[in-house]
Motif scaffolding. Structure first.
Motif: not given
Length: 173
Positions: A147-153
């Motif tokens: 989830r955190e990585d998706k937000i970063k992307v």
């Protein structure tokens, strides 16, 4: 049941050794070899070499998509075609030495309640190539990281982020 995805690039001898090792443990586990667009035609040679093996599939990638996409291609194929408990994704230079590799992995996964694990890769000189994670990641932790990585992307795709980044670079040389 275990399935194996092997990423191949050019070195037919190394890939053959890797496959031969796996076949020593089991003649029935599915093996998918992904040729990552080898310019020397070795993918076609592997395809011919293993054409009579019902558990071995060679996928010839029309372009070299790199490590992750090449592995993902093989993983998606093996998951669609077979009902497996475990999929081992590996480079062609990985040699599994333990006859009871599958038992070791199954016991580790059940004991630690994990869904994904990676090897402690050790060179012939005994050097560890990756840090050993002493405490396995839980599914909950991995889901949060995704989830955190998706937000970063998503942030990386916004103009505001890049405008702020440019301003930061100007003031923090």
């Amino acid at each position: 049941m275990f399935g194996y995805v092997i990423l191949h690039y050019q070195s037919i001898e190394i890939t053959k050794k890797c496959v031969d090792k796996l076949l020593m443990f089991s003649k029935t586990n599915p093996i998918v070899i992904v040729d990552n667009c080898s310019p020397n035609g070795s993918g076609k040679q592997l395809e011919k070499m293993y054409s009579k093996c019902t558990n071995i599939t060679v996928i010839i990638n029309e372009e070299n998509q790199g490590f992750a996409k090449g592995n993902n291609l093989g993983y998606q194929y093996i998951k669609r075609k077979y009902s497996l408990s475990y999929v081992v994704v590996m480079n062609n230079d990985i040699m599994i030495e333990n006859n009871d590799f599958d038992v070791i992995i199954e016991q580790f996964m059940e004991k630690n309640g994990v869904d994904v694990c990676g090897p402690d890769m050790v060179t012939l000189k005994g050097n560890h190539q990756n840090p050993l994670q002493l405490k396995p990641y839980t599914s909950k932790y991995l889901q949060r990281r995704v989830r955190e990585d998706k937000i970063k992307v998503l942030l990386l795709r916004t103009r505001l982020f890049w405008k702020l980044y440019e301003n930061y670079k100007k003031t923090h040389k």
